[in-house]
Scaffold this motif. Structure first.
Motif, PDB file in Angstrom:
ATOM      1  N   ILE A  86      53.631  39.401  53.755  1.00 61.14           N
ATOM      2  CA  ILE A  86      54.462  38.407  53.085  1.00 61.14           C
ATOM      3  C   ILE A  86      53.844  37.030  53.292  1.00 61.14           C
ATOM      4  CG2 ILE A  86      56.762  37.381  52.888  1.00 61.14           C
ATOM      5  CD1 ILE A  86      57.856  40.004  54.136  1.00 61.14           C
ATOM      6  N   ALA A  87      53.514  36.365  52.191  1.00 60.91           N
ATOM      7  CA  ALA A  87      52.972  34.999  52.234  1.00 60.91           C
ATOM      8  C   ALA A  87      54.098  34.037  51.851  1.00 60.91           C
ATOM      9  CB  ALA A  87      51.808  34.855  51.269  1.00 60.91           C
ATOM     10  N   PHE A  88      54.099  32.867  52.491  1.00 58.96           N
ATOM     11  CA  PHE A  88      55.162  31.909  52.207  1.00 58.96           C
ATOM     12  C   PHE A  88      54.778  30.548  52.762  1.00 58.96           C
ATOM     13  CE2 PHE A  88      55.933  33.970  56.200  1.00 58.96           C
ATOM     14  CZ  PHE A  88      56.359  32.968  57.051  1.00 58.96           C
ATOM     15  N   ASP A  89      55.505  29.542  52.344  1.00 56.79           N
ATOM     16  CA  ASP A  89      55.344  28.176  52.848  1.00 56.79           C
ATOM     17  C   ASP A  89      56.062  28.107  54.192  1.00 56.79           C
ATOM     18  OD1 ASP A  89      55.590  25.477  53.436  1.00 56.79           O
ATOM     19  OD2 ASP A  89      56.236  24.884  51.433  1.00 56.79           O
ATOM     20  N   GLY A  90      55.291  28.166  55.271  1.00 59.43           N
ATOM     21  CA  GLY A  90      55.872  28.187  56.605  1.00 59.43           C
ATOM     22  C   GLY A  90      56.615  26.923  56.978  1.00 59.43           C
ATOM     23  N   ASP A  91      56.293  25.815  56.338  1.00 60.46           N
ATOM     24  CA  ASP A  91      56.972  24.561  56.654  1.00 60.46           C
ATOM     25  C   ASP A  91      58.335  24.444  55.976  1.00 60.46           C
ATOM     26  OD1 ASP A  91      54.895  23.637  58.250  1.00 60.46           O
ATOM     27  OD2 ASP A  91      53.864  22.703  56.556  1.00 60.46           O
ATOM     28  N   ASN A  92      58.479  25.039  54.789  1.00 64.06           N
ATOM     29  CA  ASN A  92      59.706  24.846  54.013  1.00 64.06           C
ATOM     30  C   ASN A  92      60.523  26.108  53.742  1.00 64.06           C
ATOM     31  OD1 ASN A  92      59.489  21.906  53.264  1.00 64.06           O
ATOM     32  ND2 ASN A  92      57.496  22.653  52.567  1.00 64.06           N
ATOM     33  N   ASP A  93      59.901  27.271  53.813  1.00 65.07           N
ATOM     34  CA  ASP A  93      60.584  28.489  53.388  1.00 65.07           C
ATOM     35  C   ASP A  93      60.701  29.553  54.477  1.00 65.07           C
ATOM     36  OD1 ASP A  93      60.827  27.328  50.862  1.00 65.07           O
ATOM     37  OD2 ASP A  93      58.883  28.116  50.232  1.00 65.07           O
ATOM     38  N   MET A  94      60.532  29.164  55.721  1.00 66.06           N
ATOM     39  CA  MET A  94      60.604  30.110  56.840  1.00 66.06           C
ATOM     40  C   MET A  94      61.954  30.835  56.881  1.00 66.06           C
ATOM     41  SD  MET A  94      59.194  31.550  59.480  1.00 66.06           S
ATOM     42  CE  MET A  94      57.828  30.584  60.072  1.00 66.06           C
ATOM     43  N   HIS A  95      63.036  30.148  56.559  1.00 67.00           N
ATOM     44  CA  HIS A  95      64.358  30.790  56.629  1.00 67.00           C
ATOM     45  C   HIS A  95      64.490  31.942  55.627  1.00 67.00           C
ATOM     46  CE1 HIS A  95      64.725  27.436  53.802  1.00 67.00           C
ATOM     47  NE2 HIS A  95      65.724  28.064  53.243  1.00 67.00           N
ATOM     48  N   TRP A 128      44.576  31.190  49.599  1.00 63.80           N
ATOM     49  CA  TRP A 128      43.616  32.147  50.136  1.00 63.80           C
ATOM     50  C   TRP A 128      44.256  33.530  50.250  1.00 63.80           C
ATOM     51  CZ3 TRP A 128      43.567  35.106  54.585  1.00 63.80           C
ATOM     52  CH2 TRP A 128      42.351  35.719  54.902  1.00 63.80           C
ATOM     53  N   GLU A 129      45.515  33.594  50.716  1.00 57.81           N
ATOM     54  CA  GLU A 129      46.213  34.873  50.849  1.00 57.81           C
ATOM     55  C   GLU A 129      46.403  35.535  49.484  1.00 57.81           C
ATOM     56  OE1 GLU A 129      49.202  34.428  54.597  1.00 57.81           O
ATOM     57  OE2 GLU A 129      49.423  32.922  53.017  1.00 57.81           O
ATOM     58  N   ILE A 130      46.787  34.751  48.484  1.00 57.00           N
ATOM     59  CA  ILE A 130      46.956  35.297  47.131  1.00 57.00           C
ATOM     60  C   ILE A 130      45.627  35.813  46.607  1.00 57.00           C
ATOM     61  CG2 ILE A 130      47.453  34.679  44.724  1.00 57.00           C
ATOM     62  CD1 ILE A 130      49.596  32.706  45.889  1.00 57.00           C
ATOM     63  N   GLU A 131      44.583  35.028  46.731  1.00 57.95           N
ATOM     64  CA  GLU A 131      43.257  35.442  46.251  1.00 57.95           C
ATOM     65  C   GLU A 131      42.766  36.687  46.981  1.00 57.95           C
ATOM     66  OE1 GLU A 131      41.076  31.798  46.746  1.00 57.95           O
ATOM     67  OE2 GLU A 131      41.786  30.996  44.823  1.00 57.95           O
ATOM     68  N   THR A 132      43.064  36.789  48.267  1.00 54.61           N
ATOM     69  CA  THR A 132      42.673  37.972  49.035  1.00 54.61           C
ATOM     70  C   THR A 132      43.440  39.197  48.553  1.00 54.61           C
ATOM     71  OG1 THR A 132      42.096  36.621  50.953  1.00 54.61           O
ATOM     72  CG2 THR A 132      42.505  38.955  51.355  1.00 54.61           C
ATOM     73  N   ALA A 133      44.738  39.065  48.319  1.00 52.01           N
ATOM     74  CA  ALA A 133      45.545  40.182  47.822  1.00 52.01           C
ATOM     75  C   ALA A 133      45.030  40.661  46.466  1.00 52.01           C
ATOM     76  CB  ALA A 133      47.008  39.774  47.721  1.00 52.01           C
ATOM     77  N   ILE A 134      44.654  39.725  45.606  1.00 46.31           N
ATOM     78  CA  ILE A 134      44.123  40.084  44.289  1.00 46.31           C
ATOM     79  C   ILE A 134      42.789  40.814  44.459  1.00 46.31           C
ATOM     80  CG2 ILE A 134      43.163  39.139  42.147  1.00 46.31           C
ATOM     81  CD1 ILE A 134      45.327  36.877  42.428  1.00 46.31           C
ATOM     82  N   ARG A 135      41.921  40.279  45.294  1.00 49.38           N
ATOM     83  CA  ARG A 135      40.602  40.887  45.528  1.00 49.38           C
ATOM     84  C   ARG A 135      40.743  42.302  46.099  1.00 49.38           C
ATOM     85  NH1 ARG A 135      37.991  40.727  49.987  1.00 49.38           N
ATOM     86  NH2 ARG A 135      38.954  38.833  50.776  1.00 49.38           N
ATOM     87  N   LEU A 136      41.725  42.505  46.972  1.00 52.04           N
ATOM     88  CA  LEU A 136      41.951  43.816  47.579  1.00 52.04           C
ATOM     89  C   LEU A 136      42.757  44.750  46.675  1.00 52.04           C
ATOM     90  CD1 LEU A 136      42.749  42.721  51.251  1.00 52.04           C
ATOM     91  CD2 LEU A 136      40.630  43.759  50.378  1.00 52.04           C
ATOM     92  N   ASP A 137      43.176  44.241  45.519  1.00 51.81           N
ATOM     93  CA  ASP A 137      43.938  45.013  44.544  1.00 51.81           C
ATOM     94  C   ASP A 137      45.257  45.535  45.109  1.00 51.81           C
ATOM     95  OD1 ASP A 137      44.334  45.977  41.982  1.00 51.81           O
ATOM     96  OD2 ASP A 137      43.397  47.917  42.417  1.00 51.81           O
ATOM     97  N   LEU A 138      45.914  44.696  45.919  1.00 51.97           N
ATOM     98  CA  LEU A 138      47.230  45.063  46.435  1.00 51.97           C
ATOM     99  C   LEU A 138      48.288  44.828  45.366  1.00 51.97           C
ATOM    100  CD1 LEU A 138      47.176  43.471  50.005  1.00 51.97           C
ATOM    101  CD2 LEU A 138      46.998  45.894  49.425  1.00 51.97           C
ATOM    102  N   PRO A 139      49.288  45.681  45.285  1.00 51.77           N
ATOM    103  CA  PRO A 139      50.417  45.397  44.396  1.00 51.77           C
ATOM    104  C   PRO A 139      51.083  44.104  44.865  1.00 51.77           C
ATOM    105  CG  PRO A 139      50.497  47.659  45.196  1.00 51.77           C
ATOM    106  CD  PRO A 139      49.438  46.957  45.977  1.00 51.77           C
ATOM    107  N   ILE A 140      51.392  43.205  43.911  1.00 50.61           N
ATOM    108  CA  ILE A 140      51.924  41.885  44.245  1.00 50.61           C
ATOM    109  C   ILE A 140      53.327  41.730  43.665  1.00 50.61           C
ATOM    110  CG2 ILE A 140      51.636  39.393  43.943  1.00 50.61           C
ATOM    111  CD1 ILE A 140      48.588  39.929  43.727  1.00 50.61           C
ATOM    112  N   VAL A 141      54.251  41.303  44.533  1.00 56.19           N
ATOM    113  CA  VAL A 141      55.616  40.976  44.121  1.00 56.19           C
ATOM    114  C   VAL A 141      55.808  39.483  44.355  1.00 56.19           C
ATOM    115  CG1 VAL A 141      58.078  41.373  44.476  1.00 56.19           C
ATOM    116  CG2 VAL A 141      56.448  43.275  44.768  1.00 56.19           C
TER     117      VAL A 141
END
Length: 166
Positions: A9-18, A85-98
């Motif tokens: 799970i990728a997220f904005d750790g400063d604003n969306d941690m909750h 970077w996390e999004i680009e890595t997920a795309i490169r690894l061909d992970l299903p993205i939600v």
């Protein structure tokens, strides 16, 4: 090779941690259907001040992941150091993205990070039932759409939401 059974799970750790913490609470509570094995439980960067140290730990998490979720908030599209970077890595690894829209949108909108806009992904609002539905159903749909050469944003129909009581 690592056994890939985690959800990254990728997220904005400063604003969306909750929101992230609420998702982990949903998963831990048997009254909710969302259930995932969290890749973030694997490790913590020893030197959190060093970008390469952090990315090394994130790569280990990716190596154990079979699904990528990104929480899309007001500022997520501006995060170019790690979330991009996390999004680009997920795309490169061909992970299903939600893509999980924190603003309640059921489809890709202007808050979507540029690096994700044209990728094969499904977009849902931040609601436990539809997030759970996507976690269970999107990986097979992703594989099928990929085999058909499709890309871009996907959405669930109103009938899916109605079937979930949403």
């Amino acid at each position: 090779m690592a056994y890939r059974n985690k959800t990254y799970i990728a997220f904005d750790g400063d604003n969306d941690m909750h929101y992230y913490r609420l998702m982990t609470a949903w998963s831990a509570n048997e009254r909710f259907s969302l259930n995932f094995s969290n890749a973030h439980d694997l490790n913590t960067a020893r030197d959190s001040s060093q970008e390469e140290s952090i990315k090394r730990q994130l790569r280990e998490r990716f190596a154990n992941s079979n699904l990528f979720m990104v929480l899309i908030g007001d500022k997520t599209r501006h995060l170019t150091k790690f979330v991009k970077w996390e999004i680009e890595t997920a795309i490169r690894l061909d992970l299903p993205i939600v893509g999980i829209n924190l603003n309640g949108s059921r489809q890709r909108d202007d808050l979507c990070p540029p690096s994700l806009r044209d990728a094969l992904a499904v977009y849902v609002p931040f609601q436990e039932k539809i997030v759970s539905h996507a976690a269970v159903n999107w990986p097979d749909a992703h594989k099928r759409y990929k085999a058909e050469g499709k890309s871009g944003p996907f959405y669930y129909t109103d009938s899916v939401y109605q079937g979930l009581g949403l």
